[in-house]
Write a protein that holds these residues in place. Structure first.
Motif, PDB file in Angstrom:
ATOM      1  N   TYR A  79       8.675  46.376  -1.528  1.00  0.00           N
ATOM      2  CA  TYR A  79       7.960  45.112  -1.625  1.00  0.00           C
ATOM      3  C   TYR A  79       7.948  44.610  -3.070  1.00  0.00           C
ATOM      4  O   TYR A  79       8.037  45.397  -4.016  1.00  0.00           O
ATOM      5  CB  TYR A  79       6.509  45.279  -1.169  1.00  0.00           C
ATOM      6  CG  TYR A  79       6.362  45.817   0.224  1.00  0.00           C
ATOM      7  CD1 TYR A  79       6.139  47.171   0.459  1.00  0.00           C
ATOM      8  CD2 TYR A  79       6.453  44.966   1.334  1.00  0.00           C
ATOM      9  CE1 TYR A  79       6.009  47.678   1.737  1.00  0.00           C
ATOM     10  CE2 TYR A  79       6.319  45.459   2.621  1.00  0.00           C
ATOM     11  CZ  TYR A  79       6.096  46.819   2.814  1.00  0.00           C
ATOM     12  OH  TYR A  79       5.968  47.302   4.089  1.00  0.00           O
ATOM     13  N   LEU A  80       7.813  43.305  -3.207  1.00  0.00           N
ATOM     14  CA  LEU A  80       7.558  42.713  -4.514  1.00  0.00           C
ATOM     15  C   LEU A  80       6.413  41.725  -4.338  1.00  0.00           C
ATOM     16  O   LEU A  80       6.591  40.662  -3.740  1.00  0.00           O
ATOM     17  CB  LEU A  80       8.793  42.000  -5.068  1.00  0.00           C
ATOM     18  CG  LEU A  80       8.642  41.475  -6.501  1.00  0.00           C
ATOM     19  CD1 LEU A  80       8.532  42.639  -7.488  1.00  0.00           C
ATOM     20  CD2 LEU A  80       9.820  40.574  -6.876  1.00  0.00           C
ATOM     21  N   GLN A  81       5.247  42.109  -4.827  1.00  0.00           N
ATOM     22  CA  GLN A  81       4.090  41.225  -4.800  1.00  0.00           C
ATOM     23  C   GLN A  81       4.141  40.375  -6.056  1.00  0.00           C
ATOM     24  O   GLN A  81       4.154  40.900  -7.168  1.00  0.00           O
ATOM     25  CB  GLN A  81       2.802  42.035  -4.765  1.00  0.00           C
ATOM     26  CG  GLN A  81       1.545  41.190  -4.812  1.00  0.00           C
ATOM     27  CD  GLN A  81       1.361  40.341  -3.573  1.00  0.00           C
ATOM     28  OE1 GLN A  81       1.465  40.833  -2.445  1.00  0.00           O
ATOM     29  NE2 GLN A  81       1.074  39.053  -3.761  1.00  0.00           N
ATOM     30  N   MET A  82       4.180  39.065  -5.878  1.00  0.00           N
ATOM     31  CA  MET A  82       4.302  38.133  -6.997  1.00  0.00           C
ATOM     32  C   MET A  82       3.052  37.268  -7.060  1.00  0.00           C
ATOM     33  O   MET A  82       2.709  36.613  -6.065  1.00  0.00           O
ATOM     34  CB  MET A  82       5.545  37.264  -6.837  1.00  0.00           C
ATOM     35  CG  MET A  82       6.824  38.071  -6.628  1.00  0.00           C
ATOM     36  SD  MET A  82       8.300  37.043  -6.578  1.00  0.00           S
ATOM     37  CE  MET A  82       8.010  36.143  -5.050  1.00  0.00           C
ATOM     38  N   SER A  83       2.390  37.280  -8.202  1.00  0.00           N
ATOM     39  CA  SER A  83       1.181  36.500  -8.389  1.00  0.00           C
ATOM     40  C   SER A  83       1.332  35.602  -9.605  1.00  0.00           C
ATOM     41  O   SER A  83       2.208  35.827 -10.450  1.00  0.00           O
ATOM     42  CB  SER A  83      -0.018  37.430  -8.565  1.00  0.00           C
ATOM     43  OG  SER A  83      -0.168  38.297  -7.475  1.00  0.00           O
ATOM     44  N   ASP A  84       0.452  34.605  -9.710  1.00  0.00           N
ATOM     45  CA  ASP A  84       0.491  33.671 -10.838  1.00  0.00           C
ATOM     46  C   ASP A  84       1.915  33.156 -11.056  1.00  0.00           C
ATOM     47  O   ASP A  84       2.446  33.179 -12.172  1.00  0.00           O
ATOM     48  CB  ASP A  84      -0.031  34.349 -12.102  1.00  0.00           C
ATOM     49  CG  ASP A  84      -0.247  33.375 -13.254  1.00  0.00           C
ATOM     50  OD1 ASP A  84      -0.233  33.816 -14.418  1.00  0.00           O
ATOM     51  OD2 ASP A  84      -0.396  32.163 -12.978  1.00  0.00           O
ATOM     52  N   LEU A  85       2.511  32.715  -9.986  1.00  0.00           N
ATOM     53  CA  LEU A  85       3.903  32.273 -10.061  1.00  0.00           C
ATOM     54  C   LEU A  85       4.055  31.030 -10.928  1.00  0.00           C
ATOM     55  O   LEU A  85       3.168  30.159 -10.962  1.00  0.00           O
ATOM     56  CB  LEU A  85       4.447  32.015  -8.656  1.00  0.00           C
ATOM     57  CG  LEU A  85       4.804  33.296  -7.894  1.00  0.00           C
ATOM     58  CD1 LEU A  85       4.868  33.033  -6.397  1.00  0.00           C
ATOM     59  CD2 LEU A  85       6.135  33.848  -8.394  1.00  0.00           C
ATOM     60  N   LYS A  86       5.183  30.975 -11.612  1.00  0.00           N
ATOM     61  CA  LYS A  86       5.489  29.877 -12.521  1.00  0.00           C
ATOM     62  C   LYS A  86       6.787  29.199 -12.066  1.00  0.00           C
ATOM     63  O   LYS A  86       7.622  29.840 -11.410  1.00  0.00           O
ATOM     64  CB  LYS A  86       5.672  30.406 -13.941  1.00  0.00           C
ATOM     65  CG  LYS A  86       4.501  31.230 -14.459  1.00  0.00           C
ATOM     66  CD  LYS A  86       4.798  31.824 -15.809  1.00  0.00           C
ATOM     67  CE  LYS A  86       3.707  32.778 -16.298  1.00  0.00           C
ATOM     68  NZ  LYS A  86       2.406  32.101 -16.462  1.00  0.00           N
ATOM     69  N   PRO A  87       6.985  27.938 -12.436  1.00  0.00           N
ATOM     70  CA  PRO A  87       8.239  27.268 -12.053  1.00  0.00           C
ATOM     71  C   PRO A  87       9.475  28.041 -12.506  1.00  0.00           C
ATOM     72  O   PRO A  87      10.503  28.022 -11.796  1.00  0.00           O
ATOM     73  CB  PRO A  87       8.127  25.916 -12.755  1.00  0.00           C
ATOM     74  CG  PRO A  87       6.655  25.655 -12.814  1.00  0.00           C
ATOM     75  CD  PRO A  87       6.037  27.002 -13.060  1.00  0.00           C
ATOM     76  N   GLU A  88       9.400  28.725 -13.625  1.00  0.00           N
ATOM     77  CA  GLU A  88      10.553  29.489 -14.114  1.00  0.00           C
ATOM     78  C   GLU A  88      10.842  30.733 -13.275  1.00  0.00           C
ATOM     79  O   GLU A  88      11.865  31.392 -13.475  1.00  0.00           O
ATOM     80  CB  GLU A  88      10.381  29.873 -15.587  1.00  0.00           C
ATOM     81  CG  GLU A  88       9.076  30.543 -15.916  1.00  0.00           C
ATOM     82  CD  GLU A  88       8.037  29.569 -16.453  1.00  0.00           C
ATOM     83  OE1 GLU A  88       7.917  28.447 -15.907  1.00  0.00           O
ATOM     84  OE2 GLU A  88       7.318  29.966 -17.401  1.00  0.00           O
ATOM     85  N   ASP A  89       9.972  31.071 -12.324  1.00  0.00           N
ATOM     86  CA  ASP A  89      10.244  32.165 -11.393  1.00  0.00           C
ATOM     87  C   ASP A  89      11.130  31.711 -10.233  1.00  0.00           C
ATOM     88  O   ASP A  89      11.553  32.532  -9.416  1.00  0.00           O
ATOM     89  CB  ASP A  89       8.937  32.728 -10.823  1.00  0.00           C
ATOM     90  CG  ASP A  89       8.073  33.382 -11.883  1.00  0.00           C
ATOM     91  OD1 ASP A  89       6.841  33.171 -11.841  1.00  0.00           O
ATOM     92  OD2 ASP A  89       8.619  34.101 -12.747  1.00  0.00           O
ATOM     93  N   THR A  90      11.396  30.420 -10.156  1.00  0.00           N
ATOM     94  CA  THR A  90      12.249  29.896  -9.092  1.00  0.00           C
ATOM     95  C   THR A  90      13.638  30.520  -9.162  1.00  0.00           C
ATOM     96  O   THR A  90      14.293  30.488 -10.213  1.00  0.00           O
ATOM     97  CB  THR A  90      12.357  28.365  -9.199  1.00  0.00           C
ATOM     98  OG1 THR A  90      11.072  27.790  -8.970  1.00  0.00           O
ATOM     99  CG2 THR A  90      13.359  27.817  -8.194  1.00  0.00           C
TER     100      THR A  90
END
Length: 113
Positions: A79-90
């Motif tokens: 799994y990869l839990q991703m939080s506080d996502l930012k546009p640069e994570d696209t």
């Protein structure tokens, strides 16, 4: 032959969260390190996070404190839990099984501002 199937991608607004899953076929999962990579448009594929067969984790500096990699050997899933996502994570996110050098097909993550 091992197959990896990612799921959980989608569209989210900045500050939101997503959890990616990568399910593996076969019997090698528990013995293998696993990684999550991503490739943004026009960019090279980069390592986001990895986890060894024993559970030791590493993270790219850009995601430390925001992303968490974990594994469930009983379910052959990482799994990869991703939080506080930012546009640069696209990016398209791929999982990778080290032992057999196999990639999943990828799942798109889009973060809007």
């Amino acid at each position: 032959q091992v197959q990896l199937v990612e799921s959980g991608g989608g569209l989210v607004t900045a500050g939101g969260s997503l959890r990616l899953s990568c399910a593996a076929s076969g019997s090698t999962f528990s013995r293998s390190g696993m990684g999550w990579y991503r490739q943004g448009s026009g960019k090279q594929r980069e390592l986001v996070a990895s986890i060894t067969s024993r559970g030791t984790t590493t993270y790219a500096d850009s995601v430390k404190g925001r992303f968490t990699i974990s594994r469930d050997n009983a379910k052959n899933t990482v799994y990869l839990q991703m939080s506080d996502l930012k546009p640069e994570d696209t990016a398209v996110y791929y999982c990778y099984m080290t032992l057999v050098a196999t990639w999943g097909q990828g799942t798109q993550v889009t973060v809007s501002s």
